[in-house]
Structure formats: C-alpha cells, structure tokens
Scaffold this motif. Structure first.
Motif, PDB file in Angstrom:
ATOM      1  N   LYS A  29      26.088  58.380  29.594  1.00  0.00           N
ATOM      2  CA  LYS A  29      27.174  57.782  28.809  1.00  0.00           C
ATOM      3  C   LYS A  29      28.537  58.314  29.259  1.00  0.00           C
ATOM      4  N   ILE A  30      28.593  59.613  29.587  1.00  0.00           N
ATOM      5  CA  ILE A  30      29.856  60.191  30.068  1.00  0.00           C
ATOM      6  C   ILE A  30      30.238  59.565  31.411  1.00  0.00           C
ATOM      7  N   ALA A  31      29.258  59.408  32.295  1.00  0.00           N
ATOM      8  CA  ALA A  31      29.517  58.777  33.596  1.00  0.00           C
ATOM      9  C   ALA A  31      29.956  57.325  33.419  1.00  0.00           C
ATOM     10  N   GLU A  32      29.368  56.634  32.470  1.00  0.00           N
ATOM     11  CA  GLU A  32      29.723  55.243  32.197  1.00  0.00           C
ATOM     12  C   GLU A  32      31.182  55.120  31.753  1.00  0.00           C
ATOM     13  N   GLN A  33      31.628  56.035  30.889  1.00  0.00           N
ATOM     14  CA  GLN A  33      33.006  55.997  30.418  1.00  0.00           C
ATOM     15  C   GLN A  33      33.982  56.276  31.556  1.00  0.00           C
ATOM     16  N   GLU A  34      33.638  57.194  32.443  1.00  0.00           N
ATOM     17  CA  GLU A  34      34.515  57.480  33.585  1.00  0.00           C
ATOM     18  C   GLU A  34      34.616  56.278  34.516  1.00  0.00           C
ATOM     19  N   LEU A  35      33.517  55.550  34.681  1.00  0.00           N
ATOM     20  CA  LEU A  35      33.554  54.350  35.524  1.00  0.00           C
ATOM     21  C   LEU A  35      34.474  53.291  34.934  1.00  0.00           C
ATOM     22  N   GLU A  36      34.395  53.077  33.634  1.00  0.00           N
ATOM     23  CA  GLU A  36      35.272  52.076  33.004  1.00  0.00           C
ATOM     24  C   GLU A  36      36.739  52.499  33.069  1.00  0.00           C
ATOM     25  N   ASP A  37      36.996  53.792  32.916  1.00  0.00           N
ATOM     26  CA  ASP A  37      38.370  54.281  33.021  1.00  0.00           C
ATOM     27  C   ASP A  37      38.908  54.119  34.438  1.00  0.00           C
ATOM     28  N   LYS A  38      38.031  54.130  35.414  1.00  0.00           N
ATOM     29  CA  LYS A  38      38.437  53.990  36.813  1.00  0.00           C
ATOM     30  C   LYS A  38      39.001  52.602  37.092  1.00  0.00           C
ATOM     31  N   ASP A  39      38.482  51.556  36.382  1.00  0.00           N
ATOM     32  CA  ASP A  39      38.888  50.159  36.632  1.00  0.00           C
ATOM     33  C   ASP A  39      38.812  49.842  38.121  1.00  0.00           C
ATOM     34  N   TRP A  40      37.650  50.076  38.691  1.00  0.00           N
ATOM     35  CA  TRP A  40      37.443  49.917  40.129  1.00  0.00           C
ATOM     36  C   TRP A  40      37.760  48.491  40.568  1.00  0.00           C
ATOM     37  N   LEU A  41      38.694  48.382  41.493  1.00  0.00           N
ATOM     38  CA  LEU A  41      39.085  47.097  42.084  1.00  0.00           C
ATOM     39  C   LEU A  41      39.529  46.089  41.031  1.00  0.00           C
ATOM     40  N   GLU A  42      40.311  46.559  40.042  1.00  0.00           N
ATOM     41  CA  GLU A  42      40.913  45.632  39.075  1.00  0.00           C
ATOM     42  C   GLU A  42      41.750  44.588  39.810  1.00  0.00           C
ATOM     43  N   TRP A  43      42.574  45.062  40.743  1.00  0.00           N
ATOM     44  CA  TRP A  43      43.248  44.174  41.693  1.00  0.00           C
ATOM     45  C   TRP A  43      42.421  44.193  42.963  1.00  0.00           C
ATOM     46  N   PHE A  44      41.613  43.157  43.151  1.00  0.00           N
ATOM     47  CA  PHE A  44      40.665  43.136  44.265  1.00  0.00           C
ATOM     48  C   PHE A  44      41.403  42.745  45.544  1.00  0.00           C
ATOM     49  N   PRO A  45      41.354  43.583  46.592  1.00  0.00           N
ATOM     50  CA  PRO A  45      42.068  43.247  47.831  1.00  0.00           C
ATOM     51  C   PRO A  45      41.414  42.076  48.550  1.00  0.00           C
ATOM     52  N   ILE A  46      42.237  41.185  49.066  1.00  0.00           N
ATOM     53  CA  ILE A  46      41.747  40.065  49.882  1.00  0.00           C
ATOM     54  C   ILE A  46      42.217  40.273  51.312  1.00  0.00           C
ATOM     55  N   VAL A  47      41.259  40.403  52.198  1.00  0.00           N
ATOM     56  CA  VAL A  47      41.526  40.455  53.636  1.00  0.00           C
ATOM     57  C   VAL A  47      40.504  39.532  54.275  1.00  0.00           C
ATOM     58  N   LYS A  48      40.964  38.556  55.042  1.00  0.00           N
ATOM     59  CA  LYS A  48      40.010  37.635  55.650  1.00  0.00           C
ATOM     60  C   LYS A  48      40.503  37.172  57.022  1.00  0.00           C
ATOM     61  N   LEU A  49      39.538  36.869  57.881  1.00  0.00           N
ATOM     62  CA  LEU A  49      39.787  36.288  59.195  1.00  0.00           C
ATOM     63  C   LEU A  49      38.884  35.082  59.345  1.00  0.00           C
ATOM     64  N   GLY A  50      39.301  34.109  60.145  1.00  0.00           N
ATOM     65  CA  GLY A  50      38.456  32.930  60.314  1.00  0.00           C
ATOM     66  C   GLY A  50      38.931  32.010  61.410  1.00  0.00           C
ATOM     67  N   ALA A  51      38.177  30.939  61.563  1.00  0.00           N
ATOM     68  CA  ALA A  51      38.496  29.891  62.545  1.00  0.00           C
ATOM     69  C   ALA A  51      38.480  28.547  61.850  1.00  0.00           C
ATOM     70  N   THR A  52      39.324  27.619  62.338  1.00  0.00           N
ATOM     71  CA  THR A  52      39.507  26.302  61.713  1.00  0.00           C
ATOM     72  C   THR A  52      39.329  25.209  62.746  1.00  0.00           C
ATOM     73  N   TYR A  53      38.649  24.155  62.340  1.00  0.00           N
ATOM     74  CA  TYR A  53      38.580  22.922  63.160  1.00  0.00           C
ATOM     75  C   TYR A  53      39.287  21.832  62.406  1.00  0.00           C
ATOM     76  N   ARG A  54      40.308  21.230  63.053  1.00  0.00           N
ATOM     77  CA  ARG A  54      41.086  20.161  62.435  1.00  0.00           C
ATOM     78  C   ARG A  54      40.667  18.812  63.002  1.00  0.00           C
ATOM     79  N   PHE A  55      40.534  17.855  62.086  1.00  0.00           N
ATOM     80  CA  PHE A  55      40.099  16.511  62.490  1.00  0.00           C
ATOM     81  C   PHE A  55      41.294  15.676  62.980  1.00  0.00           C
TER      82      PHE A  55
END
Length: 299
Positions: free
Chosen positions: A273-299
């Motif tokens: 229970k103590i570990a659970e409370q610390e995890l919630e207080d951490k708010d892990w990745l509340e602002w989730f980072p977006i990093v992406k790479l890709g390729a596109t085919y255009r018609f």
C-alpha cells in the motif's frame, strides 16, 4: 413577306433570351464533376431563323488526383460526388514508430496546407523509453501493451516541410510494473523494509484521461514524387495515474526499523500500500512524450 421576316427575328430573340436564363449544366463523369454555364457566342439574322450557338466554360472543377475540394461553395451546390471522392481517395498513408507505439495513419487533404489524419499506434514499447523508471527510492521494471487510436490535423503554416499537429488520442494502455529491491531492502518513504520478507511487489498503472489532447511540431520533406519521411516531437496530456500494487503474500510479516530507531513489524500487504501511494504521487508520464519517425506515400 415582311411579316414572315419579323416573325423569324422575334423567334430568334426569344430563343436567345431563354437560353441566357437557363440553369447551369452539370456534367458528371467517372473522374470529375464539372459545372458549365452557357454563354452566347453569335446570333445571325437572315430571312429565315438560324441556329444559335453557345460555348460552355467550366465554373469550377474537382481534381480527383489532388484529393482536395478547391471550391467548397461550388461543391455544395454542384453535388456530393466531390466529398465522396475525397473520402475514398486519401491523400497519403504513413507508417510510424515512436513512444506511442508502432502504427500507421491515413491522411486526407483539406487544402494545400491542411491534412486530416486518422491513425493507430501501439504494441509493447516499454523498451523505447528505457523499460524502467524510479518512484522515489524504488526502481520499477515496466511491461507495456499500448493501444492509441488518434484523430488529428497536420498543418503546414508556410506551405513547406515544417508542420504543426494537434488532435485527440483515445488511450487504452496496459502498464504493468515490478518493484526492484535495493539490495536486501525496499526503501519506501524513508524506511527500509526487509525485501525477503516482503516478497515480490507487482502492480499496474492506468492514466485517468479517456481522451488525451496532444500537440506536436515536426518536419515532412518529400524525397521523390510520391515518397516522403517525417519526424515529430510533442506531448499528450494523459492525466494523473491510478496505481495498484500487490504483494505475493499480503499477510507475510515484515520487520523494519522505524524513524525512532525502534524495531517493529508490519505486513507485506501494508508495504504494498505504501508503494502504491508513492506510485500515484509520482504521476508517471502525466504528460506523455511523443517522439515518432516514419515514412509517407502520397497518391
């Protein structure tokens, strides 16, 4: 004879007036929808009435290859085929990999600068952001199974390779965590709990937002007539986290030394229970980072 000539001239004038008042003609073929408006070219008067010729010029046209409705007003009054063609003829398809997962999207061009996107990204991507994280003094291994459908808009403010994106993610991400002991102890809230007596501490995290707004900036250069690449960075607001931590044997007695230096005991369930409370207080990745790479085919 004069009466016949006057009658012929009157008939020709009436015919010309009626033609000028006529509605535009809509011509639809397999590829394009085109509206033609009639304009008079020449009228000849002789002893007998002659034919009146008209030349048709397009008022607006839909380019099926471009996937863009360039004249929305004309499209509304000219018919619905332009919108249907836009829906079934996307401007591009893309494959991507990033912190949201592995996925793909389809894009429809709204105009020369704006594209509407619908896509999905997911899978086991924990290793893409390290595979573990720290909550206070406890390190947790992460096992993730992501599912992130999204709908967004890509905008090119300068009509070049630079892009700005925004939209909504519908996250359905399973995040499982396992606590790692620091030597012989779990360090929780400044107190060391015997790791052997506590046993394994395992749990899960869930972000509270059912709809997560996101924003990105990126680049999308073309590398040929049809192919292009892209990269994006940004963040999605996933919200605070709800955590659950479980002990394998919650009734197991765990010895520890309190802040006053006294030897005392608790249960593995209470340590969890103590570990659970610390995890919630951490708010892990509340602002989730977006990093992406890709390729596109255009018609």
């Amino acid at each position: 004879m004069k009466f016949i000539k006057l009658s012929a001239i009157s008939a020709a004038i009436l015919a010309s007036t009626a033609a000028l008042a006529a509605e535009p003609v809509i011509v639809v073929d397999e590829a394009d929808a085109v509206v033609y408006e009639a304009e008079p070219v020449a009228v000849a008067y002789e002893a007998e009435p002659v034919a009146v010729a008209y030349q048709a010029e397009p008022a607006y046209a839909y380019n099926a290859d471009a996937g863009i409705v360039r004249n929305t007003t004309g499209a509304v009054f000219g018919g619905t085929k332009t919108f249907f063609q836009t829906a079934v003829n996307p401007a591009a398809v893309s494959a991507e990999v990033g912190t949201l997962g592995y996925g793909a999207n389809i894009a429809w061009a709204m105009n020369e600068k704006t594209e509407l996107q619908a896509g999905w990204a997911g899978g086991d991507v924990a290793d893409l952001f390290g595979g573990d994280f720290d909550a206070d003094d406890v390190n947790y291994d992460v096992d993730a199974d992501f599912s992130n459908p999204y709908l967004g808009v890509q905008y090119r403010p300068a009509a070049n390779w630079f892009t700005m994106g925004a939209g909504i993610i519908v996250p359905d991400n399973d995040i499982d965590v396992t606590a790692n002991a620091d030597g012989d102890f779990f360090n929780l809230d400044g107190i060391q709990y015997n790791a052997a007596q506590t046993g394994n501490l395992e749990g899960s995290l869930e972000h509270r937002n059912k709809l997560a707004p996101y924003g990105t900036i990126g680049f999308r250069p073309n590398i040929g007539n049809n192919w292009g690449v892209f990269g994006e960075i940004g963040a999605a607001y996933m919200g605070k986290t709800d955590a659950t931590v479980r002990a394998v044997d919650p009734d197991s007695v765990v010895n520890y030394t309190d802040r006053n230096g006294n030897q005392t005991a608790t249960t593995a369930g209470q340590v969890a229970k103590i570990a659970e409370q610390e995890l919630e207080d951490k708010d892990w990745l509340e602002w989730f980072p977006i990093v992406k790479l890709g390729a596109t085919y255009r018609f």
